[in-house]
Design a protein around this motif. Structure first.
Motif: not given
Length: 120
Positions: A10-17, A116-120
């Motif tokens: 999924g899409l989560v912010q940096p520092g997420g899980s 997996v997408t990690v984006s602010s």
């Protein structure tokens, strides 16, 4: 036919899980050590983590302390708990059997993977 079904991305912010799951057949699950790989756009596939049938784990340096691989023997599933996610973790994540000596995947046929997408 070899089957791997990955889910949980999924899409989560940096520092997420996120927690990824990989379902496969009983025969594959019991016969081989299992691993998670990932592939970012324009990059080669790389080994992220592996786990032996006895529970011994190994991790790539770039995820040590942040990711945890585990297996549920009753459900024929391999899990990847990802914490403190970074933008560099953005990739499609796949699972496969792994040859521990080389780190190479056992099977040439892959599942669809999970994004997996990690984006602010």
């Amino acid at each position: 036919q070899v089957q791997f079904v990955e889910s949980g991305g999924g899409l989560v912010q940096p520092g997420g899980s996120l927690r990824l799951s990989c379902a496969t057949s009983r025969s594959i699950f019991t016969m081989y050590a299992m691993a998670w790989y990932r592939q970012a756009p324009g990059k080669q596939r790389e080994l992220v983590a592996s786990i032996r049938s006895g529970g011994v784990t190994n991790y790539a340096d770039f995820v040590k302390g942040r990711f945890t691989i585990s297996r549920d023997n009753a459900k024929n599933t391999v899990l990847l708990q990802m914490d403190d996610l970074k933008p560099e973790d953005t990739a499609v994540y796949f699972c496969n059997g792994v040859a521990l000596r080389s780190g190479l995947p056992v099977f040439s046929s892959w599942g669809q993977g999970t994004q997996v997408t990690v984006s602010s």
